[in-house]
Scaffold this active site. Structure first.
Site, PDB file in Angstrom:
ATOM      1  N   ARG A 154       0.864  -1.190   0.000  1.00 40.91           N
ATOM      2  CA  ARG A 154       0.000   0.000   0.000  1.00 40.91           C
ATOM      3  C   ARG A 154       0.895   1.233   0.000  1.00 40.91           C
ATOM      4  NH1 ARG A 154      -1.897   0.776   6.373  1.00 40.91           N
ATOM      5  NH2 ARG A 154       0.190   0.502   7.203  1.00 40.91           N
ATOM      6  N   ASN A 192      -4.313   7.941   3.373  1.00 42.16           N
ATOM      7  CA  ASN A 192      -3.763   7.470   4.641  1.00 42.16           C
ATOM      8  C   ASN A 192      -2.257   7.640   4.608  1.00 42.16           C
ATOM      9  OD1 ASN A 192      -4.459   5.915   7.220  1.00 42.16           O
ATOM     10  ND2 ASN A 192      -2.696   4.786   6.435  1.00 42.16           N
ATOM     11  N   GLU A 193      -1.757   8.362   5.576  1.00 39.59           N
ATOM     12  CA  GLU A 193      -0.306   8.518   5.728  1.00 39.59           C
ATOM     13  C   GLU A 193       0.403   8.665   4.384  1.00 39.59           C
ATOM     14  OE1 GLU A 193       1.084   5.315   8.255  1.00 39.59           O
ATOM     15  OE2 GLU A 193       0.442   6.391  10.033  1.00 39.59           O
ATOM     16  N   CYS A 198       8.283   8.884  -5.794  1.00 42.04           N
ATOM     17  CA  CYS A 198       8.210   8.092  -7.019  1.00 42.04           C
ATOM     18  C   CYS A 198       9.213   8.675  -8.021  1.00 42.04           C
ATOM     19  CB  CYS A 198       6.795   8.139  -7.582  1.00 42.04           C
ATOM     20  SG  CYS A 198       6.638   7.244  -9.139  1.00 42.04           S
ATOM     21  N   CYS A 200       9.375   7.737 -11.304  1.00 40.04           N
ATOM     22  CA  CYS A 200       8.969   7.342 -12.660  1.00 40.04           C
ATOM     23  C   CYS A 200       9.206   8.502 -13.638  1.00 40.04           C
ATOM     24  CB  CYS A 200       7.502   6.912 -12.658  1.00 40.04           C
ATOM     25  SG  CYS A 200       6.343   8.281 -12.711  1.00 40.04           S
ATOM     26  N   CYS A 203       7.025  11.572 -13.042  1.00 38.44           N
ATOM     27  CA  CYS A 203       7.414  12.384 -11.880  1.00 38.44           C
ATOM     28  C   CYS A 203       8.665  13.204 -12.203  1.00 38.44           C
ATOM     29  CB  CYS A 203       7.652  11.495 -10.661  1.00 38.44           C
ATOM     30  SG  CYS A 203       6.107  10.917  -9.917  1.00 38.44           S
ATOM     31  N   GLU A 348      -4.635   8.128  15.174  1.00 37.04           N
ATOM     32  CA  GLU A 348      -4.368   6.713  15.483  1.00 37.04           C
ATOM     33  C   GLU A 348      -3.408   6.625  16.655  1.00 37.04           C
ATOM     34  OE1 GLU A 348      -2.694   4.335  12.363  1.00 37.04           O
ATOM     35  OE2 GLU A 348      -3.990   5.229  10.842  1.00 37.04           O
ATOM     36  N   TRP A 356       4.618  -4.081  14.379  1.00 32.30           N
ATOM     37  CA  TRP A 356       5.646  -3.804  13.368  1.00 32.30           C
ATOM     38  C   TRP A 356       6.984  -3.427  13.989  1.00 32.30           C
ATOM     39  CZ3 TRP A 356       6.582   1.189  14.582  1.00 32.30           C
ATOM     40  CH2 TRP A 356       5.504   1.975  15.024  1.00 32.30           C
ATOM     41  N   GLU A 396      -1.798  -7.376   9.518  1.00 29.22           N
ATOM     42  CA  GLU A 396      -1.961  -6.704  10.811  1.00 29.22           C
ATOM     43  C   GLU A 396      -2.825  -7.507  11.782  1.00 29.22           C
ATOM     44  OE1 GLU A 396      -0.798  -2.199  10.150  1.00 29.22           O
ATOM     45  OE2 GLU A 396      -2.796  -2.592   9.363  1.00 29.22           O
TER      46      GLU A 396
END
Ligand code: GLA
Ligand code: ZN
Length: 713
Positions: A154, A192-193, A198, A200, A203, A348, A356, A396
């Site tokens: 992700r 999210n976060e 990148c 590529c 970019c 969170e 982790w 998770e």
């Protein structure tokens, strides 16, 4: 009223009703806890209360209506009033290209709302569905080795890809059109976060366009990057590539600009998301969840695009030595509050353990209360968790959650969560207050990139963040509220500005520093200050550059670096001595008064601590990295001289954190005991407990957190 569509029902029986649970009267105890400042803007106007809850991923359980039913019962039992939904749900929201299925989401949001639980609705861009990643490989990220990712994981999409941007925009627009008017949806959680870079071709092309806009001509770019050195002169824009380990790493201007560009490009991507959800209803605030000590982006640059800052805090508590960790996380809470200069949200945290880290340690009894209240004490208007119910499978499945695989509420973790929920309900009025600091500590990300990206003077660790922490810890220990600012912030309203290792001076900041001191402010500067301009070109004509030499009343001629096992000392006139390490700036006073000198080496007897009168103010210069006692004694003295606001009149006991939140009428005193021992704390006059009882002395069990309040006289 919001009506549920008839199709695809998950819950066997839908019982309508009102959101009675969270609309009931709140417990009345201390009157001051009920007071607020009407003028203070609520973060989430649809539900202007302290939020308690966290990530909820019902998309994993759609085939288990019994579990979804049970979730709501358990949320109520845990005093949860808000959950973040849909964060990684893209595959369920768009199972195949162009086919949206939002009915399940609507049913869940409505079901939650009818039970008094509000929704923070996420956009799902943090994890792309497999079908999309396989059909459109160009949306996968290219890493610094210039190899494109396979499908998986992700937080690994390209921020530039027009296709991904278009898909994200379409998804966010559809979600917003469907849910912005839902009475249960109070806040957008963008992605999210956001994280990573990148490399590529798309970019890199965007990087070149960004450079062209910044520098105008190649000549200018070549000059600012000092590319004549080693014949690295560019003769065509197409020759410019992102810095990668097997390519160009020696042009520091390039490295710094790449980092600036990455922040720019991520914000540009985020704007696509923000504009999509705002188009449906601009009144619903947006946030995105930030991370601890995140080095890749300059978070201060995000502030104008977000209505509320939020972040994910995962301190690694241990059996011993939790005080330093507490101080460190206090600093990061303060960073988050300071970015917009207003209360933030703890988006969170773990109710028990993470999965982790090398060791997945449980929170000790009480620690959940102390660490949750710490966030609120520093300005959070929420305590949220990852996640509500433990996943059954995948990566998770062993991460702590409010509800374990066991499934019941008769667990220690569940009881701890419920206790925090109850405490938050009792201090709901705290949301109408803020932290008001008289001290600003400069912690600038571009400066950090530049210091750590340079070669020399200490490649084994130049420790900018540690130096900032050393100053912060001294103030934290004394219960002095501190704002964390960067070089773009307004510093004019503070009494004391601390700017450690201000190596890179961004255009304009030197003017604000000068004006601050001229007008009576107290400035603390240190070694490694005023060396380069904002493009990382060294100042000519003597350090500190850009006129700061006049402010400090000195000239910094040279820098000696120390090996890890080498030390020096700072000697004050009264005989006191402090250990010094890492870097010693060799300075010559030009008007400054010498307060202390080096005790060792060939520069023994030369200035190591100075103060200079400049206009109506004064500027101190600390020429080396001192032991904690140096900062403690310096700030103790300055706190007295400047009558700095403190949470307690005296020092809190070692390991107890004392914080203040306030508004025009009321002051809230927070005490968190990270010492691991029972502690007694004498309170200033006028404080009362949650129940309204006057309290002169607080008694704190290990890892307890307590809140008191008093009306302002
Ligand atoms: C991050 C993420 C969450 C989850 C937690 C686990 O903060 O945002 O999705 O992975 O870590 O600690
Ligand atoms: Zn890319």
């Amino acid at each position: 009223m919001w009506f549920l569509k008839e199709k695809k029902r998950i819950f066997p029986l839908f019982k309508g009703g009102t959101a009675e649970y969270n609309r009931r009267e709140r417990p009345v105890g201390n009157r001051a806890f009920q007071k607020g400042e009407a003028a203070m803007k609520s973060l989430t106007p649809k539900y202007p209360h302290m939020l308690h809850g966290g990530d909820y991923n019902p998309d994993q359980w759609l085939d288990r209506p019994d579990i979804l039913e049970e979730d709501i019962r358990l949320m109520k039992e845990a005093h949860i009033n808000c959950v973040s939904v849909g964060i990684f749900a893209w595959a369920k929201l768009e199972p195949q290209e162009g086919v949206y299925d939002f009915d399940w989401l609507e049913e869940i949001i409505t079901r939650l709302y009818e039970n008094g639980i509000y929704t923070v609705l996420a956009t799902p861009s943090g994890a792309k569905p497999v079908w999309m990643s396989e059909q459109h490989p160009e949306i996968r990220r290219v890493q610094a080795n210039l190899v494109r990712d396979e499908t998986g994981g992700r937080h690994n999409h390209c921020y530039t890809s027009p296709y991904y941007r278009e898909k994200v925009k379409a998804m966010d627009t559809a979600l917003a059109q469907r849910f912005a008017s839902h009475p249960g949806v109070i806040l957008w959680h963008l992605s999210n976060e956001y994280g990573g870079e990148c490399y590529c071709p798309q970019c890199q092309a965007a990087f070149r366009r960004w450079l062209q806009e910044k520098y105008g001509t190649l000549d200018n770019l070549n000059h600012q990057w000092w590319t004549t050195f080693w014949s690295h002169t560019y003769t065509d824009w197409e020759q410019i590539h992102a810095p990668v380990p097997h390519g160009e790493t020696s042009v520091h201007g390039l490295t710094l600009d790449w980092k600036r560009f990455v922040t720019h490009q991520v914000i540009d991507f985020m704007k696509v998301e923000r504009d999509a959800v705002k188009a449906a209803d601009p009144s619903i605030p947006v946030t995105t969840n930030f991370m601890y000590d995140f080095y890749q982006y300059n978070y201060f640059k995000f502030k104008d695009q977000l209505d509320v800052i939020s972040w994910d805090s995962y301190p690694q508590w241990r059996n011993e030595g939790n005080v330093e960790t507490a101080a460190d996380f206090a600093l990061w809470h303060d960073v988050m509050r300071s970015i917009k200069g207003q209360p933030f949200l703890l988006m969170e945290s773990t109710p028990s353990t993470t999965n982790w880290t090398p060791v997945s340690k449980l929170k000790k009894p009480g620690m959940h209360m102390a660490s949750s209240l710490q966030a609120v004490a520093h300005g959070s208007n929420s305590v949220q968790y990852f996640q509500f119910r433990k996943s059954r499978g995948s990566t998770e499945k062993f991460h702590g959650a409010v509800v374990d695989h066991y499934g019941g509420s008769d667990t220690r973790v569940f009881r701890d969560v419920a206790a925090v929920g109850q405490r938050l309900e009792a201090i709901d009025a705290v949301t109408q207050s803020d932290v008001k600091a008289e001290v600003a500590l400069v912690f600038d990300m571009e400066n950090r990139w530049a210091i750590e990206g340079a070669a020399g003077p200490r490649n084994c660790g130049i420790h900018y963040a540690e130096q900032v922490r050393a100053h912060y810890r001294a103030l934290w220990r004394m219960g002095i509220p501190v704002d964390i600012v960067d070089e773009e912030c307004d510093i004019s309203g503070y009494k004391l500005v601390i700017a450690p290792m201000l190596y890179l001076l961004r255009a304009g900041f030197e003017e604000r520093l000068k004006a601050f001191v001229e007008n009576g402010g107290i400035l603390i500067g240190t070694y490694h200050t005023g060396l380069v301009n904002e493009n990382d070109l060294c100042y000519l004509g003597g350090w500190p550059g850009a006129g700061l030499g006049e402010v400090f009343g000195l000239w910094h001629e040279d820098t000696d670096a120390l090996w890890d096992d080498e030390h020096n000392t700072l000697r004050l006139a009264d005989g006191r001595e402090y250990g010094l390490k890492e870097i010693c700036a060799l300075i010559h006073p030009r008007g400054a008064q010498v307060l202390g000198t080096y005790g060792e080496d060939f520069y023994q007897g030369e200035a190591a601590l100075t103060v200079n009168q400049y206009g109506k103010g004064r500027a101190y210069y600390i020429a080396s990295f001192g032991e904690d006692a140096l900062y403690r004694d310096l700030y103790q003295k300055l706190a007295g001289k400047l009558s700095l606001k403190r949470a307690l009149e005296d020092l809190p006991p070692q390991g107890v954190e004392a914080c203040l939140r306030e508004n025009g009428e009321v002051q809230y005193l927070f005490l968190q005991n990270f010492s691991g021992r029972q502690q007694q704390v004498s309170l200033p006059q006028g404080y009362a407990s949650l129940e309204g009882e006057p309290v002169q002395e607080a008694s704190l069990a290990p890892y307890d957190g307590q809140v008191f309040c008093r009306e302002k006289r």
